[in-house]
Structures are given as structure tokens and as C-alpha cells.
Design an enzyme around this catalytic site. Structure first.
Site, short mmCIF file in Angstrom:
data_model
loop_
_atom_site.label_atom_id
_atom_site.label_comp_id
_atom_site.label_asym_id
_atom_site.label_seq_id
_atom_site.Cartn_x
_atom_site.Cartn_y
_atom_site.Cartn_z
N CYS A 55 0.81 -1.23 0.00
CA CYS A 55 0.00 0.00 0.00
C CYS A 55 0.84 1.27 0.00
O CYS A 55 0.34 2.35 -0.33
CB CYS A 55 -0.95 -0.01 1.19
SG CYS A 55 -1.91 -1.52 1.27
N HIS B 182 -3.46 6.63 2.49
CA HIS B 182 -3.84 5.33 1.96
C HIS B 182 -5.25 5.01 2.45
O HIS B 182 -5.61 5.31 3.58
CB HIS B 182 -2.86 4.24 2.44
CG HIS B 182 -3.35 2.88 2.08
ND1 HIS B 182 -3.71 2.54 0.80
CD2 HIS B 182 -3.59 1.77 2.84
CE1 HIS B 182 -4.13 1.30 0.78
NE2 HIS B 182 -4.08 0.81 1.99
N ASN C 167 -10.18 -0.49 -0.77
CA ASN C 167 -8.73 -0.45 -0.60
C ASN C 167 -8.08 -1.03 -1.87
O ASN C 167 -8.26 -2.20 -2.17
CB ASN C 167 -8.36 -1.28 0.64
CG ASN C 167 -6.87 -1.36 0.90
OD1 ASN C 167 -6.05 -0.94 0.08
ND2 ASN C 167 -6.51 -1.92 2.05
O1 UT7 Z 1 -4.13 -1.78 3.48
C1 UT7 Z 1 -3.21 -2.37 4.34
C2 UT7 Z 1 -3.48 -2.10 5.76
N1 UT7 Z 1 -4.77 -2.61 6.13
C3 UT7 Z 1 -5.30 -2.23 7.26
O2 UT7 Z 1 -4.68 -1.44 7.95
C4 UT7 Z 1 -6.60 -2.82 7.67
C5 UT7 Z 1 -6.79 -2.63 9.15
N2 UT7 Z 1 -7.97 -3.28 9.70
C6 UT7 Z 1 -9.25 -2.90 9.47
O3 UT7 Z 1 -9.51 -2.02 8.68
C7 UT7 Z 1 -10.34 -3.55 10.31
O4 UT7 Z 1 -9.74 -4.31 11.33
C8 UT7 Z 1 -11.29 -4.47 9.48
C9 UT7 Z 1 -12.22 -3.62 8.62
C10 UT7 Z 1 -10.51 -5.42 8.61
C11 UT7 Z 1 -12.19 -5.27 10.44
O5 UT7 Z 1 -12.90 -4.41 11.30
P1 UT7 Z 1 -12.88 -4.66 12.89
O6 UT7 Z 1 -13.75 -3.64 13.47
O7 UT7 Z 1 -11.44 -4.69 13.32
O8 UT7 Z 1 -13.58 -6.08 13.00
P2 UT7 Z 1 -13.00 -7.43 13.64
O9 UT7 Z 1 -11.98 -8.03 12.73
O10 UT7 Z 1 -12.64 -7.17 15.05
O11 UT7 Z 1 -14.29 -8.33 13.62
C12 UT7 Z 1 -15.42 -8.00 14.42
C13 UT7 Z 1 -16.54 -8.99 14.12
C14 UT7 Z 1 -16.10 -10.47 14.15
O12 UT7 Z 1 -17.15 -11.23 14.70
P3 UT7 Z 1 -17.11 -11.69 16.24
O13 UT7 Z 1 -15.84 -12.49 16.37
O14 UT7 Z 1 -17.07 -10.41 17.04
O15 UT7 Z 1 -18.35 -12.46 16.36
C15 UT7 Z 1 -15.95 -10.82 12.70
O16 UT7 Z 1 -16.14 -12.20 12.46
O17 UT7 Z 1 -17.03 -8.78 12.78
C16 UT7 Z 1 -17.04 -10.01 12.06
N3 UT7 Z 1 -16.83 -9.75 10.65
C17 UT7 Z 1 -17.82 -9.46 9.80
N4 UT7 Z 1 -19.17 -9.37 9.98
C18 UT7 Z 1 -19.90 -9.05 8.90
C19 UT7 Z 1 -15.65 -9.71 9.99
N5 UT7 Z 1 -15.87 -9.42 8.70
C20 UT7 Z 1 -17.21 -9.25 8.57
C21 UT7 Z 1 -18.05 -8.93 7.47
N6 UT7 Z 1 -19.38 -8.83 7.68
N7 UT7 Z 1 -17.55 -8.69 6.24
#
Ligand code: UT7
Length: 325
Positions: free
Chosen positions: A113, A252, A282
């Protein structure tokens, strides 16, 4: 050393659009989750057979036109990408042939990125010291080719696109400072585990879906906010400027929550932050490239403005740059 600046910009986003509603039909997700957690509403996807070099050629052609140069004026081509047409040759070499930039030096940069910032910085060095005259720099990704469309954790995040810039000697303004870096101890949080020399493609690696992007998103989130903040601060320090001097920050586009958290930490108001994540998702190295092009096209960047590029990604790499427009 010569002063070097961006004299032309171009962008290409593939015609096909994948909306959050489309994704609701593919995996267990919702428009509400994607919008509130990431800020993404839709993303562009390349057509089958549309390779990185095809997207790059369209963005590159526009950038050349914007710069008022001909293909034969370009003597250096640098492409930032992690989704090249094939492992070798480089996208830059294929692009050289497609655009007719005969005999130009060509290579790709793999800095995920932060790739576009790395590539602009590299071209800057070559032109500043007089080795080359006019460089075409492209940030391009076909992330749909390495996205696991069964994995809701990642497939809602990514999109395809290309942004291009022509760099040349300028009389005033140009690139003021750069800060590139990497923490190679954290390669495990964002990678594609198979398909390279460490784990060549086999039936087993394909069956285990190891050729797709794997990401520990939650772990990355905090690192992204802290690293992008630190990178921006250091680039500005090197430029001898402060955040009050910044007219527009082009970050980014991994997550609008990350971007707004960085802006808040830096004390930069939201109206000075350029976002295209809602429409594009992204796009790794293409994110800052397309955002810069769009900002210029929309008149958000004017002569004399201070523009701050700020990127972070797999590596874990970072790259921030101050440009006087
Ligand atoms: O470009 C390179 C650098 N990239 C980044 O810096 C990305 C950084 N990370 C992020 O942007 C975020 O962490 C994400 C958008 C990837 C995820 O968001 P989050 O708020 O950190 O969610 P999480 O991974 O903590 O997941 C929370 C919940 C989980 O369920 P439980 O375990 O709480 O029941 C996931 O299974 O959300 C669930 N989940 C989803 N639910 C509906 C994960 N993906 C989805 C989805 N739809 N697509």
C-alpha cells in the site's frame, strides 16, 4: 540536485462495480457492517483477462496527455504493484511496450500500500541527480485476483484500479521531503502465503486457498493508526513544516476509521482529508495514486498548496511525502 515535481496525473477504474448489496449475496455480511466498519460502499473490479498492465496503460496514457508529453519522452518507468500480470517480467516492461515508451528503463516496486509513495520517491532520486529526465510512475492493483471471495473478513475490503503520475524537473514547488520505512518483523499479519519461492504453487496450496491475501485486520488497525501518524509527522519535520501548513492530506485508503483517527491525532480537520474509499475500497498501491489524481482533477489541489501523502501496508511498510504543488 534538480527540483522534481509531478507534471501530469491519470487514473483508470474498471467499469464493473461491486456493491455491498452484491457482497451480501456472496458471503455472510451486510451493507451496514461494511459501511460502519470500513466506510466502503462499492469497489471497481477488473474484467476477466484485464491485467494490471491494461489498467496501468489507461492511467498512464492520461497522465502523459496531462503532462503534454509523448511516450518517447519517457525514459524511466516505475510500477508499484503486488498483483503484476505474471511473476516475471515486470508490469513496467509490459507497459513500456503497450504505451510505446521505447528504450525506457523499467522496473516494478513491491511495497504494497505504500508502493506509490516508494515509487515516486525512487523516480525523484533518479531525476534529481540527472540520470533520467521524465519518469512515468504508476500505482496499479488487480486485488480481485488475490482476494478470497469466500472470506468475509477480507473480500469486502479490496478493489481494482490504477493511478499514474509523470515526474520531471520543475522550476518551483515539487517534492519537498520523504520518509520511507519498514518493520519487517510483522510480515505475518498481512501476506499471501503461497505462490512464491518460499511456498511454490502445488495442488495442496491451491486447495488450502493459500494464494489469497490473509490479514489480521484487528491487529493491523492500531499499528496503522500509529504508524501513519508517525510517518506524517516525520515527513513534515523533514520539510520544516507543521500541520497548519498542510492544505490536503492524501492517505492510503484502507479504512475510513483509520484515516479519520490519524487526522484527529495530527489535528488536521476532516475537510483537509481526501477520501475515495467509499467508491473504490482499498486498492493498495493504487489508492494514494488515484486519490491524488482525483483531488487534482476536482480542484482540491492548487498551485502553491502543500500536499501530504501518507501510506502504510504489508511489510509492514510506510511512506509519507510532502509535495509543494
Ligand atoms: O491496506 C493495508 C493495511 N490494512 C489495514 O490497515 C486494515 C486494518 N484493519 C481494518 O480495517 C479492520 O480491522 C477491518 C475492517 C478489517 C475489520 O474491522 P474490525 O472492526 O477490526 O472487526 P474485527 O476483525 O474485530 O471483527 C469484528 C466482528 C467479528 O465477529 P465476532 O468475532 O465479534 O463475532 C468478525 O467475524 O465482525 C465479524 N466480521 C464481519 N461481519 C460481517 C468480519 N468481517 C465481517 C463482514 N461482515 N464482512
Amino acid at each position: 540536485m534538480k527540483k522534481v515535481g509531478i507534471i501530469g496525473l491519470g487514473e483508470y477504474l474498471p467499469a464493473k462495480i461491486l456493491t455491498n448489496a452484491d457482497l451480501e449475496r456472496m458471503v455472510d455480511t451486510s451493507d451496514e457492517w461494511i459501511t460502519t466498519r470500513t466506510g466502503i460502499k462499492e469497489r471497481h473490479l477488473a474484467a476477466r483477462g484485464e491485467a494490471a498492465s491494461d489498467l496501468a496503460a489507461k492511467a498512464g496514457g492520461q497522465a502523459l496527455k496531462d503532462a503534454g508529453l509523448k511516450p518517447e519522452d519517457i525514459d524511466l518507468v516505475i510500477v508499484a504493484t503486488i498483483t503484476g500480470d505474471m511473476p516475471t517480467p515486470s508490469v513496467a516492461a509490459i507497459l513500456q511496450d503497450k504505451m510505446g515508451m521505447k528504450d525506457a528503463a523499467c522496473f516494478d516496486i513491491s511495497a504494497a500500500c505504500a508502493g506509490f509513495v516508494y515509487a515516486i520517491s525512487t523516480a525523484h532520486q533518479f531525476i534529481a541527480c540527472g540520470s533520467y529526465k521524465n519518469a512515468l510512475v504508476v500505482g496499479v492493483e488487480v486485488l480481485s485476483s488475490v482476494t478470497d471471495w469466500q472470506d468475509r473478513n477480507t473480500c469486502v475490503l479490496f478493489g481494482d484500479g490504477a493511478g499514474a503520475a509523470v515526474l520531471s524537473e520543475v522550476k518551483s514547488g515539487g517534492i519537498v521531503s520523504t520518509y520511507l520505512g519498514c518493520d519487517g518483523s510483522r510480515t505475518g499479519v498481512l501476506n499471501i502465503p503461497a505462490g512464491g519461492s518460499g511456498n511454490p504453487a502445488t495442488h495442496e496450496t491451491v486447495d488450502k486457498r493459500m494464494h489469497y491475501l490473509k490479514m489480521q485486520g484487528n491487529e493491523l488497525f492500531k499499528i496503522a493508526v500509529n504508524t501513519m501518524t508517525r510517518a506524517a509527522e516525520e515527513a513534515l519535520r523533514r520539510a520544516g513544516l507543521t500541520f497548519s501548513n498542510v492544505n490536503l492530506i492524501i492517505p492510503h485508503q484502507a479504512n475510513s476509521r483509520i484515516i479519520l483517527a490519524v487526522a484527529k491525532k495530527l489535528g488536521i480537520p476532516e475537510d483537509k482529508v481526501y477520501l475515495n474509499i467509499e467508491r473504490c475500497g482499498n486498492m493498495s498501491s493504487a489508492s494514494t495514486a488515484t486519490a491524488l489524481c482525483e483531488a487534482a482533477r476536482e480542484g482540491r489541489v492548487k498551485k502553491g498548496d502543500i500536499v501530504l501523502l501518507d501510506a502504510f501496508g504489508a511489510g509492514l511498510v510506510w511512506g509519507a511525502m510532502v509535495i509543494k504543488w
